[in-house]
Write an enzyme that holds these catalytic residues in place. Structure first.
Site, PDB file in Angstrom:
ATOM      1  N   HIS A 142      26.843  -8.663  35.945  1.00 35.31           N
ATOM      2  CA  HIS A 142      25.795  -9.587  35.499  1.00 35.31           C
ATOM      3  C   HIS A 142      25.778 -10.917  36.224  1.00 35.31           C
ATOM      4  O   HIS A 142      25.030 -11.818  35.820  1.00 35.31           O
ATOM      5  CB  HIS A 142      25.922  -9.865  34.003  1.00 35.31           C
ATOM      6  CG  HIS A 142      25.601  -8.697  33.128  1.00 35.31           C
ATOM      7  ND1 HIS A 142      24.348  -8.482  32.602  1.00 35.31           N
ATOM      8  CD2 HIS A 142      26.364  -7.672  32.705  1.00 35.31           C
ATOM      9  CE1 HIS A 142      24.366  -7.382  31.881  1.00 35.31           C
ATOM     10  NE2 HIS A 142      25.584  -6.874  31.922  1.00 35.31           N
ATOM     11  N   LYS A 145      17.318 -22.407  27.829  1.00 36.73           N
ATOM     12  CA  LYS A 145      18.351 -21.495  28.323  1.00 36.73           C
ATOM     13  C   LYS A 145      19.649 -22.278  28.325  1.00 36.73           C
ATOM     14  O   LYS A 145      19.629 -23.498  28.101  1.00 36.73           O
ATOM     15  CB  LYS A 145      18.026 -21.020  29.738  1.00 36.73           C
ATOM     16  CG  LYS A 145      17.687 -22.168  30.708  1.00 36.73           C
ATOM     17  CD  LYS A 145      17.377 -21.682  32.104  1.00 36.73           C
ATOM     18  CE  LYS A 145      15.985 -21.131  32.280  1.00 36.73           C
ATOM     19  NZ  LYS A 145      15.925 -19.723  32.643  1.00 36.73           N
ATOM     20  N   ARG A 146      20.797 -21.607  28.566  1.00 35.01           N
ATOM     21  CA  ARG A 146      22.048 -22.340  28.680  1.00 35.01           C
ATOM     22  C   ARG A 146      21.910 -23.426  29.748  1.00 35.01           C
ATOM     23  O   ARG A 146      21.161 -23.264  30.721  1.00 35.01           O
ATOM     24  CB  ARG A 146      23.183 -21.380  29.058  1.00 35.01           C
ATOM     25  CG  ARG A 146      23.633 -20.499  27.915  1.00 35.01           C
ATOM     26  CD  ARG A 146      24.212 -21.300  26.783  1.00 35.01           C
ATOM     27  NE  ARG A 146      25.502 -21.833  27.120  1.00 35.01           N
ATOM     28  CZ  ARG A 146      26.661 -21.409  26.600  1.00 35.01           C
ATOM     29  NH1 ARG A 146      26.682 -20.450  25.702  1.00 35.01           N
ATOM     30  NH2 ARG A 146      27.801 -21.975  26.949  1.00 35.01           N
ATOM     31  N   LYS A 169      20.998 -23.410  37.013  1.00 33.23           N
ATOM     32  CA  LYS A 169      19.687 -23.225  36.381  1.00 33.23           C
ATOM     33  C   LYS A 169      18.786 -24.448  36.594  1.00 33.23           C
ATOM     34  O   LYS A 169      17.597 -24.421  36.317  1.00 33.23           O
ATOM     35  CB  LYS A 169      19.847 -22.934  34.891  1.00 33.23           C
ATOM     36  CG  LYS A 169      20.562 -21.599  34.612  1.00 33.23           C
ATOM     37  CD  LYS A 169      20.746 -21.368  33.122  1.00 33.23           C
ATOM     38  CE  LYS A 169      21.627 -20.182  32.779  1.00 33.23           C
ATOM     39  NZ  LYS A 169      20.950 -18.875  32.923  1.00 33.23           N
ATOM     40  N   THR A 192      16.229 -13.255  31.443  1.00 32.16           N
ATOM     41  CA  THR A 192      15.457 -12.427  30.526  1.00 32.16           C
ATOM     42  C   THR A 192      14.484 -13.303  29.739  1.00 32.16           C
ATOM     43  O   THR A 192      13.433 -12.820  29.290  1.00 32.16           O
ATOM     44  CB  THR A 192      16.387 -11.663  29.546  1.00 32.16           C
ATOM     45  OG1 THR A 192      17.432 -12.547  29.135  1.00 32.16           O
ATOM     46  CG2 THR A 192      16.994 -10.448  30.208  1.00 32.16           C
ATOM     47  N   LYS A 225      10.408 -12.951  28.365  1.00 32.72           N
ATOM     48  CA  LYS A 225       9.894 -13.255  27.018  1.00 32.72           C
ATOM     49  C   LYS A 225       8.705 -14.221  27.099  1.00 32.72           C
ATOM     50  O   LYS A 225       7.713 -14.066  26.393  1.00 32.72           O
ATOM     51  CB  LYS A 225      11.021 -13.845  26.152  1.00 32.72           C
ATOM     52  CG  LYS A 225      12.150 -12.850  25.912  1.00 32.72           C
ATOM     53  CD  LYS A 225      13.434 -13.496  25.423  1.00 32.72           C
ATOM     54  CE  LYS A 225      14.601 -12.529  25.600  1.00 32.72           C
ATOM     55  NZ  LYS A 225      15.925 -13.163  25.385  1.00 32.72           N
TER      56      LYS A 225
END
Ligand code: NBG
Length: 840
Positions: A373, A564-565, A570, A672, A676
């Site tokens: 992952h 998100k985290r 990110k 992911t 969504k």
């Protein structure tokens, strides 16, 4: 434990009136549970009592399906996939079970007749936060799809007493509180103490040769912990299949330390109990980074051993011989966390059940499959060898043997090249000696997959290159997916109603049906309905944001969302730098033409990840200035919603206009959340990273805001951050504002570590991508002003996202890796006797 074979009790002897799906049955059952389970009557019942009573009503109906499912699998000895994962981020159960059972509105009406509000009761549920982020949530979506596709499946994991911490923001900073999710009881689980297993730790081993001349070992542990299973039924959508999520809790053995106890050392006797129970006390709150803590390795081994022993128990129960293990089961390793399964399965087969090495190895390899992952080097699990040896002495011996045999093969393959051998070894020899869990997983599995196209390609050419070169056929891609049941039907009921209306029911089980929406993008009336839904969803979320942060959001502004985290890769800081730039434009020119936006952030930072926590502080610091500045009023709003979790996700995704997917290319394995958002009609601003690439291919490049350097460009980029800063005045001004202390109450030192990182190393290419991001955002603003165009693009996003249903992903896993086919479950009623007879 012996099961009674000749029982006259039918498989399902329940009173069917007790599990009816009509309004009257539900009402009746609700009162029944309120009285007899909660022991309450209306005037003294709390909201929690009502929630619990309703949950038990639904659980009865679940159990009806679950028992029939288990009986069917038992009777047929069905081939089963076991999904091993240290995390399952299930989210609240009640609403989802109502959706999958198809009784949401009946239940709402039933409650209404009792003067109760279903939505309030749903809000009462404490969600089980047994995961960090994407990896745990993916496991949950996959369980939903497995049940919906009627595939026999077991989820195995850990029943953490404390899940992911609860995040609050104090003085602009993240503060972590413990997550006491079990405080009010958990109506969705059933303890199964009769299936408790023993798990050994430490001690030493004693080799011997058995009567057949096989080399085996006795393991004399210095500690034993009991694993107690807790089962949660996982119901499929509109079908009778209810699979099992089996989570293990650590307990002390009955005979804990009697020696100490008898000597009157009560404290020491109890201490061993406390130590045992500590094992499953708390989830490690890091995503994408490992800490190398002994307790973490103990957790991993604990749940893997419990799972494998349980699977063997089930085989014996079904009278299947152990040499058919690989025919009965496919095991999926969710990242390297359960990779110790390679050695544990070998140990169980050889030492505990007397199979030979070669036969055991063939079974192990044919059973196990491994999903990677992440590409981040800090996430690759390597255990210190002395620690590993101390805790799992027998496993280390087995790993040495696996490694010796594997490296023999490698040597022939690479003509003895010592560098290749050293690189591929399961034992790392550079610096401290380690056990490399990814290598163990690769060697012990017949299948290795990445979670998006680019990610799988990068695995093949970087971290797992040698393994790919050696066995290319083992590798495949399985792009992630998400379940439309939770992420559309449950979270966006308005959109779901429109889709039912337009496409008829059935789309939630066959998401490609959404494609029929395409022509409606040209229908002005449909677009108007589409926009109304988005606006109402935005109003709902604005309400929630106001309640929990005190900040009001204008539903007519562009909702620009990054949830998100928090992680440097990110790039939440890229987003906030751009916001500061917009603010500065307003300050420089109060008449500047700037699209009104509400920036919504949410996400947890790992408690020890200082830079991530500083990014949160920068966001809240900028918010506190901008939200108060009259010049920015009606134009820019910044909101950090604390404690992002599944429930908050369900509120936010349906209300977003713009989805921020701005990771440094090559770093986000898949993502992911990106799916969504897009399914719910948000447009994406994103880099060519992870599944963004496939989303863009699916929705069309005209319906996606692309910016930034590609993974390849990043990999070969030679330029320093200073070059990008020097050539960009706006970026300079932004960095200067941060340095001035404007966003840190006059303290210029606060954000210095963040500034140093950006200006001197910029490991995630924030400066390198800033200009492109800023320009792309301008394009977003322009398009948003054309309401009809935006609605058209939004409709096309939803219409073309069918492929990202987790049903598609799971079907691919079933076909390509697990070789698994569906098993139909018939619902037997109270007349289950015939069914029982067919079992015997
Ligand atoms: C995460 C990746 C995400 C991906 C999820 C699910 C880990 C180790 N990895 O990009 O960062 O979507 O896994 O595959 O949590």
């Amino acid at each position: 434990m012996k099961i009674q074979q000749q029982s006259v009790i039918p498989v399902f002897a329940g009173d069917l009136n007790r599990t009816g799906l009509d309004k009257t049955s539900i009402k009746h059952a609700f009162l029944d549970h309120l009285f007899f389970l909660q022991g309450k009557f209306p005037s003294i019942a709390t909201f929690n009592d009502y929630y619990m009573a309703l949950s038990y009503v639904i659980r009865d109906r679940l159990l009806h399906r679950w028992i029939n499912t288990a009986a069917t699998y038992t009777r047929q000895g069905s081939r089963t996939v076991a999904y091993l994962s240290a995390e399952f981020l299930m989210g609240p159960h009640l609403g989802n079970n109502l959706v999958n059972m198809g009784i949401t509105s009946t239940t709402r009406d039933a409650m209404k007749e009792l003067g109760l509000n279903l939505e309030e009761m749903l809000g009462q549920e404490e969600e089980p936060g047994l995961g960090n982020g994407g990896l745990g949530r993916l496991a949950a979506c996959y369980l939903d799809s497995l049940a919906t596709l009627e595939m026999p499946a077991l989820g195995y994991g850990i029943r953490y007493e404390y899940g992911i911490f609860h995040q609050v923001i104090r003085n602009g900073k993240q503060v972590e509180l413990t997550d006491k999710w079990l405080r009010n009881g958990n109506p969705w689980e059933i303890a199964r103490p009769e299936w408790t297993v023993e798990v050994k730790f430490g001690g030493h081993t004693e080799p011997y040769t058995d009567e057949q001349g096989r080399k085996r070992a006795h393991w004399h542990p210095d500690r034993v912990v009991m694993g107690v299973p807790y089962d949660t039924p996982v119901l499929g959508y509109r079908c009778n299949t209810a699979n099992t999520l089996r989570l293990w809790r650590a307990d002390a053995p009955e005979t804990f330390d009697f020696a100490a106890f008898n000597q009157g050392d009560y404290y020491r006797a109890v201490e061993s109990k406390v130590v045992s129970e500590n094992l499953t006390k708390v989830l490690y709150p890091n995503d994408d980074a490992v800490q190398g803590k002994q307790l973490r390795l103990e957790q991993q081994y604990f749940f893997v051993s419990c799972a494998l022993q349980d699977m063997i128990r089930i085989m014996f129960l079904q009278r299947l011989p152990l040499d058919k293990f690989h025919e009965k089961y496919a095991i999926q390793l969710n990242d390297t966390h359960p990779a110790i399964a390679v050695a544990e399965l070998m140990r169980l087969l050889i030492d505990e059940h007397g199979l030979g090495w070669d036969e055991s190895w063939e079974i192990t390899e044919r059973t196990l499959a491994f999903t990677n992952h992440t590409l981040l080097p800090e996430a690759l699990e390597c255990w210190s060898l002395p620690l590993f040896k101390k805790l799992l002495p027998r496993h280390l011996e087995i790993i040495y043997e696996i490694n010796a045999r594997f490296l023999d093969r490698v040597r022939i393959w690479c003509m003895g090249d010592p560098d290749t051998v050293a690189r591929m070894s399961i034992i790392g020899e550079e610096g401290e000696r380690t056990v490399r869990m990814a290598h163990l997983a690769c060697v012990g599995s017949h299948s290795i997959n990445g979670v998006a196209g680019l990610h799988t390609e990068l695995l093949k050419t970087s971290v797992l290159k040698d393994f790919h070169d050696l066995s290319p056929a083992k590798f495949s891609n399985k792009t992630n997916g998400v379940t439309p049941r939770r992420w559309i039907v449950l979270s966006n009921p308005r959109l779901a109603a429109l889709l039912d209306d337009t496409l008829g029911e059935g789309w939630a089980k066959d998401l490609e049906t959404l494609r029929q929406l395409e022509p409606l993008a040209e229908d002005a009336e449909f677009r108007a309905r589409w926009r109304d839904i988005k606006r109402l969803n935005k109003l709902d979320v604005a309400h929630h944001l106001r309640k929990y942060t005190g900040v009001a959001a204008d539903p007519d502004s562009l909702f620009d969302v990054q949830v998100k985290r928090i992680h440097e890769y990110k790039r939440q800081h890229l987003n906030i730098l751009h916001i500061i730039a917009l603010y500065n434009r307003i300050r420089q020119d109060p008449d500047a033409d700037i699209q009104a936006r509400t920036f919504i952030f949410a996400g947890k930072a790992a408690p020890g990840y200082h830079l991530a926590k500083l990014i949160i502080q920068l966001i809240t610091g900028v918010a506190s200035i901008v939200n108060r500045d009259p010049l920015a009023r009606g134009r820019l709003k910044i909101i950090f919603l604390p404690n992002f979790n599944v429930s908050n996700g369900q509120r936010i995704y349906p209300a977003a206009d713009l989805s921020e997917q701005i990771s440094t290319a090559g770093k986000e394995a898949s993502g992911t959340g990106n799916m969504k958002f897009s399914m719910n009609g948000a447009l994406t601003i994103g880099t060519l990273d992870g599944a963004n690439i496939e989303i863009r291919d699916a929705v069309g490049k005209d319906n996606f805001f692309l910016f930034g350097r590609t993974a390849e460009e990043i990999a070969t980029l030679q330029r320093q951050p200073a070059e990008f800063i020097d050539s960009n005045q706006e970026l300079q001004a932004v960095l200067q504002l941060i340095r001035s202390g404007l966003f840190s109450q006059g303290d210029p030192a606060l954000f210095q570590p963040l500034l140093d990182s950006l200006m001197h190393h910029d490991p995630f290419y924030v400066c390198a991508d800033f200009a492109a991001y800023s320009n792309c955002q301008q394009q977003v603003s322009k398009v948003f002003q054309d309401k009809e165009l935006w609605a058209r693009m939004s409709i096309l996003n939803t219409a073309r996202m069918g492929w990202f249903s987790s049903d598609r992903s799971i079907q691919q896993y079933c076909d390509d890796i697990w070789k698994l086919s569906p098993v139909k479950v018939q619902l037997e009623g109270s007349d289950g006797i015939g069914f029982l007879q067919s079992l015997q």
